[in-house]
Design a protein around this motif. Structure first.
Motif, PDB file in Angstrom:
ATOM      1  N   ALA A 433      11.912  11.318 -14.145  1.00  0.00           N
ATOM      2  CA  ALA A 433      12.024  10.829 -15.517  1.00  0.00           C
ATOM      3  C   ALA A 433      12.531   9.395 -15.577  1.00  0.00           C
ATOM      4  O   ALA A 433      12.762   8.870 -16.667  1.00  0.00           O
ATOM      5  CB  ALA A 433      12.951  11.738 -16.317  1.00  0.00           C
ATOM      6  N   ARG A 435      15.415   8.368 -14.472  1.00  0.00           N
ATOM      7  CA  ARG A 435      16.881   8.276 -14.466  1.00  0.00           C
ATOM      8  C   ARG A 435      17.341   7.717 -13.133  1.00  0.00           C
ATOM      9  O   ARG A 435      16.816   8.079 -12.080  1.00  0.00           O
ATOM     10  CB  ARG A 435      17.517   9.647 -14.689  1.00  0.00           C
ATOM     11  CG  ARG A 435      17.135  10.333 -15.979  1.00  0.00           C
ATOM     12  CD  ARG A 435      17.879  11.659 -16.092  1.00  0.00           C
ATOM     13  NE  ARG A 435      17.433  12.452 -17.222  1.00  0.00           N
ATOM     14  CZ  ARG A 435      16.443  13.348 -17.162  1.00  0.00           C
ATOM     15  NH1 ARG A 435      15.815  13.555 -16.017  1.00  0.00           N
ATOM     16  NH2 ARG A 435      16.079  14.020 -18.237  1.00  0.00           N
ATOM     17  N   PRO A 593      23.549  19.022 -19.702  1.00  0.00           N
ATOM     18  CA  PRO A 593      22.212  18.404 -19.597  1.00  0.00           C
ATOM     19  C   PRO A 593      22.310  16.985 -19.039  1.00  0.00           C
ATOM     20  O   PRO A 593      23.332  16.300 -19.193  1.00  0.00           O
ATOM     21  CB  PRO A 593      21.708  18.407 -21.037  1.00  0.00           C
ATOM     22  CG  PRO A 593      22.964  18.370 -21.871  1.00  0.00           C
ATOM     23  CD  PRO A 593      23.985  19.171 -21.109  1.00  0.00           C
ATOM     24  N   PRO A 595      21.339  12.949 -18.955  1.00  0.00           N
ATOM     25  CA  PRO A 595      21.100  11.987 -20.047  1.00  0.00           C
ATOM     26  C   PRO A 595      19.608  11.724 -20.238  1.00  0.00           C
ATOM     27  O   PRO A 595      18.763  12.215 -19.491  1.00  0.00           O
ATOM     28  CB  PRO A 595      21.840  10.733 -19.559  1.00  0.00           C
ATOM     29  CG  PRO A 595      21.946  10.885 -18.079  1.00  0.00           C
ATOM     30  CD  PRO A 595      22.056  12.357 -17.830  1.00  0.00           C
ATOM     31  N   GLU A 596      19.290  10.918 -21.227  1.00  0.00           N
ATOM     32  CA  GLU A 596      17.907  10.628 -21.569  1.00  0.00           C
ATOM     33  C   GLU A 596      17.173   9.964 -20.404  1.00  0.00           C
ATOM     34  O   GLU A 596      17.789   9.250 -19.608  1.00  0.00           O
ATOM     35  CB  GLU A 596      17.852   9.706 -22.802  1.00  0.00           C
ATOM     36  CG  GLU A 596      18.345  10.352 -24.088  1.00  0.00           C
ATOM     37  CD  GLU A 596      17.484  11.540 -24.489  1.00  0.00           C
ATOM     38  OE1 GLU A 596      16.240  11.433 -24.359  1.00  0.00           O
ATOM     39  OE2 GLU A 596      18.034  12.573 -24.892  1.00  0.00           O
ATOM     40  N   PRO A 597      15.847  10.202 -20.298  1.00  0.00           N
ATOM     41  CA  PRO A 597      15.067   9.531 -19.247  1.00  0.00           C
ATOM     42  C   PRO A 597      15.251   8.023 -19.295  1.00  0.00           C
ATOM     43  O   PRO A 597      15.355   7.426 -20.372  1.00  0.00           O
ATOM     44  CB  PRO A 597      13.624   9.931 -19.565  1.00  0.00           C
ATOM     45  CG  PRO A 597      13.755  11.232 -20.286  1.00  0.00           C
ATOM     46  CD  PRO A 597      15.023  11.135 -21.080  1.00  0.00           C
ATOM     47  N   SER A 599      17.885   6.440 -18.178  1.00  0.00           N
ATOM     48  CA  SER A 599      19.294   6.064 -18.192  1.00  0.00           C
ATOM     49  C   SER A 599      19.870   6.119 -16.781  1.00  0.00           C
ATOM     50  O   SER A 599      19.217   6.517 -15.829  1.00  0.00           O
ATOM     51  CB  SER A 599      20.076   6.987 -19.124  1.00  0.00           C
ATOM     52  OG  SER A 599      19.905   8.332 -18.721  1.00  0.00           O
TER      53      SER A 599
END
Length: 620
Positions: A433, A435, A593, A595-597, A599
Motif C-alpha cells: 500500500a 506505507r 489498524p 495508518p493510511e496507505p 504514510s
C-alpha cells in the motif's frame, strides 16, 4: 507465702507448657482457628476458612500427620499453594514450634516472600503476632531472612545461595517452586539434597515440596511425586457417581473465534459418557470429592492437582480461553499452559530443527514488507570487523517475516562504520500500500571487545528505541526469563537490557516448528532478482539459525536441559533471540489498524525510566 506459691505454680505451668506435647490438631484446624488473611495478600482479608478451598484440607492434614515425613504438591497455579505453605509456617510457629527453613528459587524471591507474605501473616494473626518480635525493635535479632520465636526460628533462603542454605539443623523444610531451583547451589550441590541432609537429626522431621512441573524427565517435582502415594483429587460423575479426576482430554467446549471467548464447556464422564458443566461436577464439593492414591508409600504423600479443580477465582471457561490463546502462540505457550494450568510436565519435541527444512520453506515476497506485518524490529550482532543485522516484521500472535539481513563491514575503532550502522537503522521498508515502515525497536549485542563503544553509541539513541543488551545463561538449567530486567551500571549510564537467552532460544525454536501461515510461525524470503539489494537468507543463514539443540544433562544425578552449539557460527540464532526480545519489550497491540496507505509507520515509544533489574516487558 501464698504469693510465693502462686508465682511457683505459674512458673511450673509455664515450664510445663513449653515441654508438653502440642494439642493434636491438624494444620487446617490450626488455620481455621488462628490464621488471618492480610489485606496485602488477599482480595478478601479476614479469618482463614479451609472450606473455601476444600481440596487443601487433606494435604494440610498430611503435613501435620506424625507418620508422614514428606509431602509433595505438584499443583497448578491459582490453587493457593502459597497460602498452604503459610499455614504450615504458622502451625510450626504458633502450635508446634520448630526450626523452619523456607527455600525460594533465589534470594530476591525469598526477600519478596518474607516482606509481602510472611511478615503480614505474622503481624495480622493474633496468635503469631506476640511470638515474632517486630523487625525494627532495637533488641531484635530478626531480619528479613531470619526470624525467631519461642521454641524455634525461621530461615528464608535462596536456592541459588549456598550461604543462605548453610544453617543449623532444620526440622521443617518448605521448598517453593523447586522446578525453578538451580541444578547446584554454587559448588555445593543440589539445593534439595543439601537441605534434606539438615533434617537428619530430627525423628519428627517434615519436608514439604511444592511446584508446578516443567519439562518431562527434568522436573524435580514430578520425580518426587512419582516416588509418593501419587494421589489425585477425584470427583463423582453427576450421573453415575463413578469417581474420576478432572482431565483436559475429557473437557468438551465451544469457542467463538470471532470474539475469542469460550461459550460452553463441559466435562465428559469417562465411565458413562455424560456431559456436565462445572457447577454440576463441583456440587457439594467438600462432601463428595476425595483424594485417591495411585500407590502405597510409607513416608511420602504426593498430591497432584490441576486448575480445573479450583473453587474460587478461576473457571473452566478461563482454562479454555487460556488454552486457545496458548495454541495460537505456539509450543512455548502451550508448554506454559500445561505446566501452570494442568500441572502436567511437557515433553519436548522439535528440540533440533534441520536447516534444509527451513531453506526449502522460503517464499517469494511481492514487497519488502509482506501483508500482515504491523511492526519492524532489528537486532545487531557486534563482531570485531563488522555488524550483522537482521530486520524482522511482526504480526498478530507474534507471527514473523524476515525482512532483510545486512552486514556493515569496517574497523569498529573508526567512526564511519558506526555512521553506516546508524544510516541503515534509519531506513524505511515499503509494503504493497506504499506505507513506509521504520524500525520500532533495536537491540544490540554489547559483548565482545567493544562493550563501552556499544553503550556510548546506544545511550543517545534510546529515544529511537535502540538499546544495548547483555545475554545471561547460567548453563545449568536455571530458569531466567527472556526479559530479565535492566541495568545502567556502566560508565555511560546507558540502559542495558538483560536477556535470558535460553528462554529466547526455546521461543525461537518453537516458532520454527510451526507451519508457515499459522499463528506464531516464521516466514523467510527467497532472493529477489529484481531487487538491487537482494535478501541474504541463504543456506549459511539457516545453518546458523539451527546451530544449537536442546539436550538433557545431569549434575549430581539431577537432570536439566541446556542449549548446546552444534556448529561454529550461530549469529543468526542470536539475532533471532534479540528480535524476539525486542518485540516482547514493545508489548504491542497487534489488533490496531495500520495508518493510511502512503504514510510512515514509525513513532517508537520512549521508555519510562525504571529502577534497575525490573521487568521490562511493559515499561520499555
Amino acid at each position: 507465702m501464698n504469693a510465693q506459691r502462686k508465682r511457683t505454680f505459674r512458673l511450673l505451668a509455664d515450664t510445663l507448657s513449653l515441654v508438653a506435647p502440642p494439642e493434636p490438631i491438624s494444620v487446617s484446624e490450626w488455620a481455621d482457628r488462628h490464621r488471618v488473611l492480610s489485606p496485602e495478600a488477599s482480595a478478601e482479608p479476614g479469618p482463614w476458612k479451609t472450606e473455601r478451598a476444600p481440596y487443601q484440607r487433606v494435604p494440610m492434614e498430611a503435613i501435620s500427620d506424625r507418620n508422614v515425613e514428606s509431602v509433595v504438591l505438584m499443583w497448578a497455579s491459582q490453587l493457593g499453594k502459597t497460602d498452604l505453605q503459610l499455614n504450615t509456617i504458622g502451625y510450626f510457629t504458633g502450635h508446634d514450634p520448630a526450626p523452619i527453613m523456607v527455600i525460594q528459587p533465589d534470594l530476591m524471591v525469598a526477600r519478596d516472600f518474607s516482606n509481602d507474605r510472611l511478615t503480614p501473616m505474622y503481624r495480622d494473626s493474633p496468635q503469631l503476632s506476640p511470638l515474632v518480635v517486630k523487625d525494627k525493635s532495637r533488641d531484635s535479632r530478626n531480619t528479613i531472612l531470619y526470624k525467631t520465636f519461642p521454641g524455634g526460628r525461621i530461615n528464608i533462603a535462596g536456592a541459588n545461595s549456598p550461604a543462605s542454605l548453610a544453617s543449623k539443623p532444620i526440622r521443617v523444610v518448605i521448598g517453593d517452586e523447586i522446578d525453578r531451583f538451580p541444578v547446584s547451589a554454587g559448588k555445593e550441590g543440589d539445593p534439595v539434597s543439601l537441605v534434606t541432609a539438615r533434617t537428619k537429626t530430627f525423628y519428627n522431621k517434615k519436608m514439604v515440596w511444592v511446584s508446578t512441573p516443567t519439562i518431562k524427565g527434568a522436573s524435580r517435582i514430578e520425580a518426587l511425586y512419582e516416588d509418593s502415594t501419587q494421589e489425585e483429587l477425584h470427583f463423582p460423575c453427576p450421573s453415575c457417581d463413578e469417581l474420576q479426576p478432572l482431565t483436559w482430554r475429557q473437557i468438551d467446549f465451544d469457542y467463538d473465534e470471532e470474539t475469542r471467548a469460550c461459550t460452553r464447556v463441559d466435562h465428559v464422564c469417562k465411565h458413562c459418557g455424560a456431559l456436565y458443566g462445572e457447577h454440576e461436577w463441583k456440587k457439594d464439593y467438600a462432601k463428595r470429592v476425595v483424594w485417591v492414591a495411585g500407590k502405597e508409600h510409607s513416608k511420602t504423600r504426593g498430591f497432584k492437582l490441576s486448575s480445573l479443580a479450583a473453587t474460587i477465582n478461576y473457571t473452566w471457561k478461563d482454562a479454555v480461553n487460556e488454552f486457545k490463546a496458548a495454541k495460537r502462540g505456539g509450543p512455548a505457550l502451550l508448554k506454559t499452559f500445561f505446566n501452570t494450568v494442568m500441572a502436567e510436565s511437557w515433553e519436548e519435541e522439535g528440540e533440533k530443527v534441520e536447516h534444509e527444512l527451513l531453506l526449502n520453506r522460503r517464499e517469494m515476497y511481492m514487497h519488502r514488507v509482506p501483508e500482515g506485518v504491523k511492526f519492524l524490529t532489528a537486532a545487531v550482532d557486534t563482531q570485531d570487523n563488522r555488524f550483522e543485522i537482521d530486520v524482522i516484521g511482526w504480526g498478530k500472535d507474534y507471527s514473523s517475516w524476515r525482512i532483510q539481513y545486512h552486514r556493515v563491514y569496517g574497523d569498529l575503532k573508526l567512526q564511519d562504520v558506526w555512521d553506516d550502522l546508524d544510516e541503515f537503522l534509519s531506513r524505511t521498508w515499503q509494503d504493497a500500500a506504499g506505507r513506509k515502515f521504520r524500525i520500532r525497536r533495536t537491540l544490540m549485542d554489547s559483548g565482545g571487545h567493544f562493550t563501552r563503544e556499544v553503550y556510548k553509541w546506544c545511550k543517545p539513541r534510546a529515544s529511537r528505541g535502540i538499546y544495548a543488551i547483555k545475554g545471561e545463561d547460567s548453563g545449568d538449567g536455571t530458569h531466567t526469563p527472556l526479559l530479565n530486567g535492566t541495568t545502567d551500571n556502566n560508565v555511560h549510564r546507558a540502559t542495558v537490557i538483560r536477556l535470558g537467552v535460553a528462554e529466547g532460544k526455546a521461543k525461537v525454536f518453537s516458532s520454527l516448528t510451526i507451519e508457515p501461515g499459522k499463528p506464531g510461525s516464521c516466514r523467510f524470503p527467497l532472493p529477489n532478482p529484481d531487487n538491487p539489494d537482494p535478501f541474504v537468507y541463504d543456506e549459511e543463514y539457516f545453518k546458523q539459525l539451527t546451530a544449537e539443540q536442546l539436550v538433557t544433562r545431569y549434575k549430581n544425578g539431577i537432570p536439566y536441559t541446556v542449549w548446546v552449539q552444534t556448529r561454529a557460527r550461530n549469529e543468526a540464532l542470536d539475532l533471532a533471540v534479540y528480535n524476539r526480545a525486542a518485540i516482547e519489550m514493545m508489548n504491542p497491540n497487534f489488533d490496531l489498524p495500520l495508518p493510511e496507505p502512503g504514510s510512515v509507520v514509525s513513532s517508537p515509544v520512549r521508555p519510562q525510566q525504571r529502577k534497575k533489574k525490573r521487568n521490562v516487558s511493559s515499561s520499555l
